[in-house]
Motif scaffolding. Structure first.
Motif, short mmCIF file in Angstrom:
data_model
loop_
_atom_site.label_atom_id
_atom_site.label_comp_id
_atom_site.label_asym_id
_atom_site.label_seq_id
_atom_site.Cartn_x
_atom_site.Cartn_y
_atom_site.Cartn_z
N ARG A 49 0.83 -1.21 0.00
CA ARG A 49 0.00 0.00 0.00
C ARG A 49 0.86 1.26 0.00
NH1 ARG A 49 -5.37 -0.10 1.51
NH2 ARG A 49 -5.20 2.14 1.08
N ASN B 197 2.72 1.67 -3.32
CA ASN B 197 1.79 2.12 -4.35
C ASN B 197 1.51 3.62 -4.22
OD1 ASN B 197 -0.34 1.52 -6.50
ND2 ASN B 197 -1.61 2.39 -4.87
N TYR C 195 4.56 5.36 -5.51
CA TYR C 195 4.61 5.31 -6.98
C TYR C 195 3.64 6.30 -7.60
CZ TYR C 195 4.10 3.66 -11.75
OH TYR C 195 4.03 3.61 -13.12
N THR C 196 2.43 6.41 -7.03
CA THR C 196 1.45 7.37 -7.54
C THR C 196 1.98 8.79 -7.44
OG1 THR C 196 -0.36 5.90 -6.87
CG2 THR C 196 -0.90 8.21 -7.27
#
Length: 572
Positions: free
Chosen positions: A88, A91, A94-95
């Motif tokens: 989580r 991610n 990365y976003t």
């Protein structure tokens, strides 16, 4: 036939025996196993070895045979939760890296004003023509009223007692006067196609008559060499310190063709590179060395009461100065943003530059990710130089051509592109609003649908800001300027006889400060920061590192192969 194991193999097997694979060293037991069973046994052996020797926290508890099942379930649950949390958070990182890789921040040092050019100043007089004879004003107002009457009656406009030259000028004025009254069903004006630019030049008031007095860098009446005529949507204006059309437009354009014979001063400046290191104080575009009114431009602007055409420009007269005093390589769009210089006023404009530069690292990102274009990434059809304003103007010209079959006389165009006549005024005015609506709907769909846009939905413009940009913000102050009272106090009675009906304003433009803080586009979240963030998350939750990954690959590739080789050797 039974063979003996080599001493090296026995040493390797002895290492396995001392750990978890005791049953694999028994030859009889190993020979009794099938191939699939040997693979399973080797995999189990390697897994237990890895659990015992892994540097990842908690894994050693999962491979101990003597460990109660409840404890192993507990540690397995903790391990899965840790992996989930890592996934989580990574991610999310990365976003952030994908969506906002670039940040605009203040530069470390201030920039002196001599590093940038003095702004280009575009000045448009509200007087679009010089009256040739007494009563000329009334004749044009009468024509305008006749045209309005014909428009409401939807008839053909056929005025009486008017020359062909006056008719050409009236048709041209319809494009630069108040076009709000033009309706879709306007009367047909008979006549051949005309070159509106030539007619505007014919009607243009003399420069020295309206730009009465000028001072630039403490030098008097030398401004005319820095001014040149500029075709805008409000007619022909004068631009100070701007690049010539042949330096901005491409060779196949109408604007380039009209200015090809001008005496052009080579520019020693570009927006991305700045001035050349060898450029002197006197250069082009011109620059100043300090702030203050003495280091700026000062002008006395003059108009005449008897030449005010209220039928054309309405009740507000004077001059328009393009606000945000544009960069020298921008094409001015005067009707959108301007400072009005009324008559009988002194207007002071203090400039505060706002410049955004670019670091070399962001060139690797896609323009949509960094939300700006480098100069070589977005080539324009009509312009040599990319800027957001130039791109939007080109987009409007293309959109108008598709909608109306022609473009407005002031829009960038090729030599063979048709120019809208009077019956298309309503169409090209409407096209600008339709383009804005189209772009708004596209952005709204993009926000709702994300990457999965409906088929056929696309932007008409795609005009992102330039990565390197220069904008001149302004602070404006005004005071009364009474010309007649000043002349009376000085006892000057000749001026009003020489310039009857004269009304004057004064304009001063200068930098407010000698230094300013630039902004800089740079990497907010590069690949190094992304990997460091991922490593920190893995280390926090699991004690995971690059060596942990190598260790995992080693046990289930090389170590697994060695164990499998030893197991199959017992048959030889």
């Amino acid at each position: 036939m039974e063979t003996n194991l080599s001493s090296a193999d026995e040493s390797g097997m002895e290492h396995i025996n001392n750990n978890v694979c005791i049953d694999l060293t028994t030859k009889n037991h190993a020979k009794s196993l099938s191939t699939s069973s040997r693979l399973v046994k080797t995999l189990t052996c390697t897994y237990q070895e890895y659990c015992q020797q892994s540097s990842i926290h908690g894994v050693q508890y999962l491979g101990e045979k003597q460990r109660p099942i409840k404890e192993r379930v507990f540690w397995l649950s903790v391990f899965v939760v840790s992996i989930y949390c890592c996934a989580r958070l990574i991610n999310s990182a990365y976003t952030k890296w994908d969506a906002t890789p670039v940040i605009v921040s203040f530069a470390e040092r201030s920039t002196p004003v001599w590093n940038i050019p003095f702004p280009a100043v575009t000045i448009c007089s509200e007087t679009k023509r010089v009256l040739k004879k007494s009563g000329d004003h009334n004749s044009y107002a009468s024509l305008y009223n006749q045209f309005t009457d014909a428009m409401h009656a939807t008839k053909i406009f056929k005025p009486q007692n008017i020359t062909a030259k006056e008719m050409e000028e009236f048709r041209t004025l319809l494009h630069v006067c108040n076009t709000q009254i033009i309706e879709q069903d306007m009367p047909l004006i008979p006549g051949e196609d005309i070159d509106y630019y030539d007619i505007l030049k014919r009607m243009l008031p003399p420069f020295e008559r309206y730009f009465f007095y000028c001072r630039w860098l403490s030098r008097y009446n030398e401004c005319d060499k820095y001014f040149h005529q500029t075709l805008t949507e409000e007619g022909i204006c004068y631009t100070f310190n701007g690049l010539r059309p042949s330096q901005i437009y491409r060779e196949n354009t109408y604007q380039y063709h009209n200015s090809a014979g001008e005496n052009i001063t080579n520019s020693s400046w570009s927006l991305e590179m700045g001035y050349e290191p060898s450029s002197d104080v006197d250069t082009f575009p011109a620059r100043v060395l300090s702030a203050g009114a003495r280091s700026g431009i000062f002008m006395a602007l003059q108009s005449f009461k008897q030449e005010v055409d209220y039928a054309c420009r309405g009740p507000v007269q004077g001059f328009k100065v393009f606000v945000l005093l544009h960069a020298p390589d921008d094409v001015p769009q005067v009707s959108k943003q301007f400072v009005r210089i009324p008559m009988g006023r002194e207007v002071l404009i203090a400039i505060k530059p706002n410049m955004i530069t670019t670091s070399t690292g962001i060139a690797e990102y896609h323009p949509q990710r960094r939300q700006c274009f480098l100069s070589h990434e977005r080539l324009l059809r009509f312009f040599k130089i990319y800027s957001e304003a130039n791109c939007q103007l080109e987009c409007l010209a293309n959109f108008t051509l598709n909608k109306c079959g022609c473009v407005k006389f002031s829009m960038p165009r090729t030599l063979d592109m048709p120019v809208c006549s009077e019956e298309k005024i309503h169409c090209y005015d409407r096209a600008e609003r339709d383009l804005l609506v189209h772009e708004f709907q596209y952005v709204r769909m993009l926000n709702v649908a994300g990457d999965e846009l409906p088929k056929g939905a696309e932007s008409a413009c795609n005009c992102l800001p330039a990565c390197t940009s220069l904008v001149y913000n302004t602070e404006i102050s005004q005071a009364n300027f009474d010309l007649e009272e000043m002349l009376a106090a000085e006892g000057d009675t000749d001026f009003m006889r020489e310039y009857p009906g004269s009304q004057m304003s004064r304009l001063s433009i200068y930098f407010k400060e000698s230094q300013f803080i630039t902004s800089k586009r740079s990497e907010l979240y590069g690949i190094t920061e992304f990997l460091a963030n991922c490593g920190g998350i893995f280390g926090l939750f699991m004690g995971f590192s690059i060596l942990s990954m190598v260790e995992l690959l080693y046990h289930f590739t090389l170590r697994f192969g060695v164990n499998l080789k030893h197991l199959f050797k017992v048959d030889s």
